[in-house]
Design an enzyme around this catalytic site. Structure first.
Site, mmCIF file in Angstrom:
data_model
loop_
_atom_site.group_PDB
_atom_site.id
_atom_site.type_symbol
_atom_site.label_atom_id
_atom_site.label_comp_id
_atom_site.label_asym_id
_atom_site.label_seq_id
_atom_site.Cartn_x
_atom_site.Cartn_y
_atom_site.Cartn_z
ATOM 1 N N HIS A 48 31.089 48.080 41.776
ATOM 2 C CA HIS A 48 31.664 47.103 40.847
ATOM 3 C C HIS A 48 30.583 46.521 39.944
ATOM 4 O O HIS A 48 30.789 46.377 38.735
ATOM 5 C CB HIS A 48 32.384 45.999 41.632
ATOM 6 N N ASP A 92 37.721 46.038 37.988
ATOM 7 C CA ASP A 92 38.208 45.068 38.971
ATOM 8 C C ASP A 92 39.253 45.680 39.896
ATOM 9 O O ASP A 92 39.255 45.427 41.104
ATOM 10 C CB ASP A 92 38.778 43.836 38.267
#
Length: 118
Positions: A48, A92
């Site tokens: 991420h 996300d």
């Protein structure tokens, strides 16, 4: 943005673990990151972080970018056609799904990063 990311996490794990549990986990979950991820969940955070890094190289502001998403009964989905919104939502969404499928080890919460993240 980070608030929407928190909601995506809750949607993906169906409320089983509050988002704040991921804010200080391992070497990469939370601000910054270094060393080798301590486990699968920490690897999700590293991926991420790298995704946000790519978004920034594209001229996006991932921590602030608002996007459209839907929390369905099966799993969350993104609803953005182009640009930064699409890219950041995808970052996300993938992280939230990764969190949901990765074991959470309480021993890796709030670790001493100066010793374990070299």
């Amino acid at each position: 943005n980070l608030v929407q990311f928190s909601y995506l996490i809750q949607c993906a794990n169906t409320g089983k673990r509050a988002s704040y549990h991921y804010a200080d986990y391992g070497c990469y979950c939370g601000a910054g990151g270094s060393g080798t991820p301590v486990d699968e969940l920490d690897r999700c955070c590293k991926i991420h972080d790298n995704c946000y890094g790519q978004a920034e190289k594209m001229g996006c502001y991932p921590k602030l970018t608002m996007y459209n998403y839907y929390c369905g009964t099966q799993s969350p989905t993104c609803d953005n056609k182009t640009g930064c919104q699409r890219y950041v939502c995808a970052c996300d969404l993938e992280a939230a799904k990764c969190f949901a499928r990765s074991p959470y080890n309480n021993k890796n919460y709030n670790i001493d990063t100066s010793k374990r993240c070299k």
